[in-house]
Motif scaffolding. Structure first.
Motif, PDB file in Angstrom:
ATOM      1  N   ASP A 136       0.718  -1.236  -0.048  1.00  0.00           N
ATOM      2  CA  ASP A 136      -0.054   0.109  -0.140  1.00  0.00           C
ATOM      3  C   ASP A 136       0.778   1.470   0.173  1.00  0.00           C
ATOM      4  O   ASP A 136       0.644   2.307  -0.654  1.00  0.00           O
ATOM      5  CB  ASP A 136      -0.909   0.018   1.145  1.00  0.00           C
ATOM      6  CG  ASP A 136      -2.236  -0.976   1.078  1.00  0.00           C
ATOM      7  OD1 ASP A 136      -2.537  -1.399  -0.161  1.00  0.00           O
ATOM      8  OD2 ASP A 136      -2.763  -1.057   1.785  1.00  0.00           O
ATOM      9  N   ILE A 137       1.861   1.295   0.866  1.00  0.00           N
ATOM     10  CA  ILE A 137       2.955   2.442   0.878  1.00  0.00           C
ATOM     11  C   ILE A 137       3.350   2.654  -0.589  1.00  0.00           C
ATOM     12  O   ILE A 137       3.436   3.620  -1.026  1.00  0.00           O
ATOM     13  CB  ILE A 137       4.031   2.307   1.800  1.00  0.00           C
ATOM     14  CG1 ILE A 137       3.297   2.267   3.148  1.00  0.00           C
ATOM     15  CG2 ILE A 137       5.056   3.195   1.671  1.00  0.00           C
ATOM     16  CD1 ILE A 137       4.297   2.047   4.185  1.00  0.00           C
ATOM     17  N   ASN A 138       3.862   1.433  -1.149  1.00  0.00           N
ATOM     18  CA  ASN A 138       4.454   1.516  -2.662  1.00  0.00           C
ATOM     19  C   ASN A 138       3.317   2.123  -3.625  1.00  0.00           C
ATOM     20  O   ASN A 138       3.918   2.917  -4.252  1.00  0.00           O
ATOM     21  CB  ASN A 138       4.914   0.000  -3.042  1.00  0.00           C
ATOM     22  CG  ASN A 138       6.015  -0.273  -2.303  1.00  0.00           C
ATOM     23  OD1 ASN A 138       6.887   0.390  -1.929  1.00  0.00           O
ATOM     24  ND2 ASN A 138       6.060  -1.594  -2.425  1.00  0.00           N
ATOM     25  N   ASP A 139       2.125   1.769  -3.432  1.00  0.00           N
ATOM     26  CA  ASP A 139       1.139   2.262  -4.282  1.00  0.00           C
ATOM     27  C   ASP A 139       1.121   3.694  -4.067  1.00  0.00           C
ATOM     28  O   ASP A 139       0.875   4.523  -5.233  1.00  0.00           O
ATOM     29  CB  ASP A 139      -0.247   1.179  -4.316  1.00  0.00           C
ATOM     30  CG  ASP A 139       0.042  -0.124  -4.813  1.00  0.00           C
ATOM     31  OD1 ASP A 139       0.879  -0.170  -5.857  1.00  0.00           O
ATOM     32  OD2 ASP A 139      -0.823  -0.817  -4.580  1.00  0.00           O
ATOM     33  N   LEU A 140       0.524   4.169  -2.968  1.00  0.00           N
ATOM     34  CA  LEU A 140       0.360   5.581  -2.540  1.00  0.00           C
ATOM     35  C   LEU A 140       1.198   6.532  -2.547  1.00  0.00           C
ATOM     36  O   LEU A 140       0.849   7.461  -3.427  1.00  0.00           O
ATOM     37  CB  LEU A 140      -0.061   5.443  -1.067  1.00  0.00           C
ATOM     38  CG  LEU A 140      -1.508   4.788  -0.611  1.00  0.00           C
ATOM     39  CD1 LEU A 140      -1.474   4.829   0.958  1.00  0.00           C
ATOM     40  CD2 LEU A 140      -2.575   5.782  -1.383  1.00  0.00           C
ATOM     41  N   LEU A 141       2.501   5.996  -2.455  1.00  0.00           N
ATOM     42  CA  LEU A 141       3.755   6.989  -2.678  1.00  0.00           C
ATOM     43  C   LEU A 141       4.174   6.915  -4.014  1.00  0.00           C
ATOM     44  O   LEU A 141       5.325   7.740  -4.264  1.00  0.00           O
ATOM     45  CB  LEU A 141       4.525   7.062  -1.446  1.00  0.00           C
ATOM     46  CG  LEU A 141       3.875   7.333  -0.128  1.00  0.00           C
ATOM     47  CD1 LEU A 141       4.984   7.212   0.945  1.00  0.00           C
ATOM     48  CD2 LEU A 141       3.255   8.604  -0.190  1.00  0.00           C
ATOM     49  N   GLU A 142       4.038   6.028  -4.884  1.00  0.00           N
ATOM     50  CA  GLU A 142       4.746   5.403  -6.185  1.00  0.00           C
ATOM     51  C   GLU A 142       6.119   5.451  -5.875  1.00  0.00           C
ATOM     52  O   GLU A 142       7.155   5.910  -6.363  1.00  0.00           O
ATOM     53  CB  GLU A 142       4.139   6.806  -7.152  1.00  0.00           C
ATOM     54  CG  GLU A 142       2.882   6.668  -7.222  1.00  0.00           C
ATOM     55  CD  GLU A 142       2.290   7.686  -8.457  1.00  0.00           C
ATOM     56  OE1 GLU A 142       3.267   8.621  -8.662  1.00  0.00           O
ATOM     57  OE2 GLU A 142       1.264   7.697  -8.686  1.00  0.00           O
ATOM     58  N   ILE A 143       6.567   4.570  -4.706  1.00  0.00           N
ATOM     59  CA  ILE A 143       7.944   4.438  -4.503  1.00  0.00           C
ATOM     60  C   ILE A 143       8.103   2.794  -4.522  1.00  0.00           C
ATOM     61  O   ILE A 143       7.039   2.009  -4.690  1.00  0.00           O
ATOM     62  CB  ILE A 143       8.556   5.009  -3.176  1.00  0.00           C
ATOM     63  CG1 ILE A 143       7.563   4.253  -2.011  1.00  0.00           C
ATOM     64  CG2 ILE A 143       8.284   6.425  -3.288  1.00  0.00           C
ATOM     65  CD1 ILE A 143       8.010   4.739  -0.721  1.00  0.00           C
ATOM     66  N   GLU A 144       9.274   2.442  -4.600  1.00  0.00           N
ATOM     67  CA  GLU A 144       9.595   0.925  -4.068  1.00  0.00           C
ATOM     68  C   GLU A 144      10.194   0.649  -2.896  1.00  0.00           C
ATOM     69  O   GLU A 144      11.490   1.095  -3.144  1.00  0.00           O
ATOM     70  CB  GLU A 144      10.255   0.387  -5.484  1.00  0.00           C
ATOM     71  CG  GLU A 144      10.386  -0.943  -5.407  1.00  0.00           C
ATOM     72  CD  GLU A 144       8.880  -1.858  -5.592  1.00  0.00           C
ATOM     73  OE1 GLU A 144       9.082  -3.093  -5.057  1.00  0.00           O
ATOM     74  OE2 GLU A 144       8.003  -1.248  -6.321  1.00  0.00           O
TER      75      GLU A 144
END
Length: 87
Positions: A48-56
């Motif tokens: 979810d963090i990856n998706d929300l912040l567009e990070i990996e």
């Protein structure tokens, strides 16, 4: 996004995933022992963090995540890197 924004976002996301009150999610809260997270919960939080912040978030960074503040620190380390890659 500043450190405080990241901290609030992660706290709200953890509370939503674990179905607990956001007031129970403190920076020093241990994900497993204090908040009742299991490995699947932690994986879902990372995704979810990856998706929300567009990070990996790197897998090697997850090995040191035990507390809410560890997530915040890791995300703050990754955010500047993702800004450089996006350019």
């Amino acid at each position: 996004m500043n450190r405080d924004d990241v901290s609030v976002l992660i706290g709200e996301l953890i509370a939503r995933k674990l179905l607990i009150d956001t007031r129970a999610v403190l920076p020093r809260s241990r994900l497993v022992e204090d908040l009742g997270a299991d490995s699947l919960n932690i994986l879902e939080i990372v995704l979810d963090i990856n998706d929300l912040l567009e990070i990996e978030i790197p897998v090697y960074g997850l090995a040191r995540v035990r507390r809410v503040e560890d997530f915040t620190t890791l995300v703050n380390e990754v955010l500047p890197l993702s800004a450089c890659v996006a350019r």
